[in-house]
Design a protein around this motif. Structure first.
Motif, PDB file in Angstrom:
ATOM      1  N   ASP A  38       0.750  -1.094   0.469  1.00  9.98           N
ATOM      2  CA  ASP A  38      -0.079  -0.010   0.203  1.00  9.98           C
ATOM      3  C   ASP A  38       0.810   1.238   0.224  1.00  9.98           C
ATOM      4  O   ASP A  38       0.417   2.759  -0.206  1.00  9.98           O
ATOM      5  CB  ASP A  38      -1.168  -0.016   1.114  1.00  9.98           C
ATOM      6  CG  ASP A  38      -0.517   0.323   2.697  1.00  9.98           C
ATOM      7  OD1 ASP A  38       0.288  -1.414   2.521  1.00  9.98           O
ATOM      8  OD2 ASP A  38      -0.223   0.811   3.745  1.00  9.98           O
ATOM      9  N   GLY A 349      -5.016   1.395  -2.793  1.00 10.99           N
ATOM     10  CA  GLY A 349      -3.514   0.944  -1.372  1.00 10.99           C
ATOM     11  C   GLY A 349      -4.765   1.263  -0.139  1.00 10.99           C
ATOM     12  O   GLY A 349      -4.420   0.348   0.813  1.00 10.99           O
ATOM     13  N   TYR A 352      -6.410  -1.253   0.063  1.00 10.95           N
ATOM     14  CA  TYR A 352      -6.185  -3.047   0.651  1.00 10.95           C
ATOM     15  C   TYR A 352      -6.280  -3.033   2.127  1.00 10.95           C
ATOM     16  O   TYR A 352      -5.635  -3.924   2.907  1.00 10.95           O
ATOM     17  CB  TYR A 352      -5.340  -3.025  -0.351  1.00 10.95           C
ATOM     18  CG  TYR A 352      -3.278  -3.776  -0.084  1.00 10.95           C
ATOM     19  CD1 TYR A 352      -3.971  -6.142  -0.329  1.00 10.95           C
ATOM     20  CD2 TYR A 352      -2.921  -3.542   0.791  1.00 10.95           C
ATOM     21  CE1 TYR A 352      -3.120  -6.404  -0.336  1.00 10.95           C
ATOM     22  CE2 TYR A 352      -1.762  -4.759   0.871  1.00 10.95           C
ATOM     23  CZ  TYR A 352      -1.464  -5.963   0.721  1.00 10.95           C
ATOM     24  OH  TYR A 352      -0.868  -6.802   1.245  1.00 10.95           O
ATOM     25  N   ARG A 353      -5.103  -1.364   2.530  1.00  6.81           N
ATOM     26  CA  ARG A 353      -4.603  -1.188   3.928  1.00  6.81           C
ATOM     27  C   ARG A 353      -6.066  -1.593   4.830  1.00  6.81           C
ATOM     28  O   ARG A 353      -6.080  -2.500   6.008  1.00  6.81           O
ATOM     29  CB  ARG A 353      -3.979   0.175   3.915  1.00  6.81           C
ATOM     30  CG  ARG A 353      -3.949   0.632   5.172  1.00  6.81           C
ATOM     31  CD  ARG A 353      -3.000   1.990   5.290  1.00  6.81           C
ATOM     32  NE  ARG A 353      -3.443   2.601   5.302  1.00  6.81           N
ATOM     33  CZ  ARG A 353      -2.933   3.322   3.687  1.00  6.81           C
ATOM     34  NH1 ARG A 353      -2.290   2.861   3.248  1.00  6.81           N
ATOM     35  NH2 ARG A 353      -3.497   4.130   3.431  1.00  6.81           N
TER      36      ARG A 353
END
Length: 393
Positions: A38, A349, A352-353
């Motif tokens: 990320d 990103g 995803y995080r």
């Protein structure tokens, strides 16, 4: 093609390389400096945002200083300097700085070429020259795949970045010494940005051009590496090969779209058909993310092939522009395209995080990323369905 144009083409190869090479360095950067996927998504997004933010200043620079100084000095300071900062990186935020500088450095090279083509060559040759430049630049995507992975293994990623810094500087000095600025045209009529936004036919094209390229470059430039590594334990060589195949698919796709544009009467429905296929490929990645490495790589290659519609979308938008607005209009379309990539890279990103923070397994986090990309394309396509068609050929 003279030496100056060749050097601008080489600079565009570097531009294509820098937007895609992070994918094959994911594992080594996480090990060496703690840069997570990320983190790299954010850094990649900054490259595109910096590139997009520079489009209007670059247009002004081309008109005021000419392509030689605009492209040469920005590539030297941004491209060469940014690659040097990357080579010295010891923390993730150093890569953010490096990628931002590199984005600034790469921002003028393609538009500098188009500026020269528009000034120096007959209008009938512009499309051929522009397509040639795009084809040359696309080879940078290939070098960013397996060759970059091999270089990182043989000499280390820091040494590879120092080489890139040196090459960028040499190309920049070549541009400063060999590119010839076109003669100015007296009494030229120009349009304003406000007049550009009065062209309502573009309003329904902007959303799709803002996400169409973004989904391909997000996968090719960032997520293909960590996804294949975490889901299938793919080696660096396997990731490089899959990235190379997707890069080739993007080049072949661009050529196929150019040929189809001459054969299919409706540019709009050709683009819609390709976009629908991308949604199908993305749906497979979402519903069967762990089926097989070969299937996932094939779906990504298919996304690259049918997502290579940049030139056709640009042609669709340009068909609605009056002569006084062609330059600013094409630059604005390019801004939406590159800016959309930057925003979607950074958003991916964060998704995803957030998924990992909620306790999702790595593969589930990648599914969340693919869902974001597919949903964004679906929204852009929904607007585009109501756009005015423009004939191909």
């Amino acid at each position: 093609m003279n030496l100056g144009i060749f050097l601008l083409g080489t600079a565009y190869v570097l531009s294509q390389f820098f937007r895609a090479f992070l994918a094959v360095l994911t594992s080594v950067l996480e090990t060496d400096i703690g840069a997570t996927p990320d983190d790299l998504a954010g850094a990649s997004g900054l490259w595109f945002l910096a590139f997009a933010a520079m489009q209007i200043p670059v247009g002004w620079g081309l008109d005021t200083f000419g392509p030689r100084r605009t492209a040469g000095w920005l590539l030297l300071a941004g491209g060469g300097g940014g690659a040097a900062v990357f080579a010295l990186a010891t923390a993730a935020w150093h890569i953010d700085v490096a990628m931002t500088l590199i984005g600034v450095g790469c921002s003028p090279v393609l538009m500098a070429s188009f500026y020269i083509f528009g000034r120096e060559y007959p209008p009938a040759r512009f499309a051929v020259l522009a397509s040639l430049m795009l084809a040359i630049g696309s080879s940078g995507n290939l070098v960013a795949a397996y060759p970059m992975a091999l270089a990182a293994e043989l000499i280390g990623w820091r040494a590879a970045l120092w080489v890139l810094a040196g090459v960028s500087a040499l190309v920049a000095f070549g541009i400063l010494s060999r590119v010839r600025d076109p003669d100015p045209v007296e009494g030229e009529e120009s349009g304003s940005l406000l007049a550009l936004f009065r062209v309502r036919a573009l309003w329904l094209i902007y959303p799709l051009i803002g996400v169409s390229y973004a989904i391909s470059i997000a996968v090719r430039g960032l997520w293909i590496g960590p996804y294949l590594s975490d889901t299938f334990n793919a080696t660096t060589s396997q990731i490089g090969t899959a990235s190379l195949v997707m890069g080739i698919a993007m080049i072949v796709g661009a050529l196929a779209y150019a040929q189809a544009d001459r054969l299919i009467s409706s540019r709009k429905w050709m683009i819609i058909g390709g976009s629908v296929l991308i949604l199908i490929f993305g749906g497979v990645l979402i519903t069967a993310p762990e089926n097989s490495l070969l299937l996932s790589a094939a779906m990504m290659a298919g996304t690259g092939f049918f997502g290579a519609n940049y030139a056709v979308l640009m042609a669709h938008g340009r068909s609605f522009l009056p002569p006084a607005l062609i330059g600013r209009g094409v630059t604005m379309l390019n801004l939406f395209s590159i800016g959309g990539v930057g925003i979607l890279q950074m958003a991916s990103g964060r998704v995803y995080r957030a998924a990992l923070a909620d306790g999702a397994a790595p593969t589930e986090a990648y599914v969340a990323v693919f869902t974001l990309l597919v949903a964004s394309l679906a929204v852009g396509l929904a607007f585009y369905l109501f756009s005015r068609d423009s004939p191909s050929g």
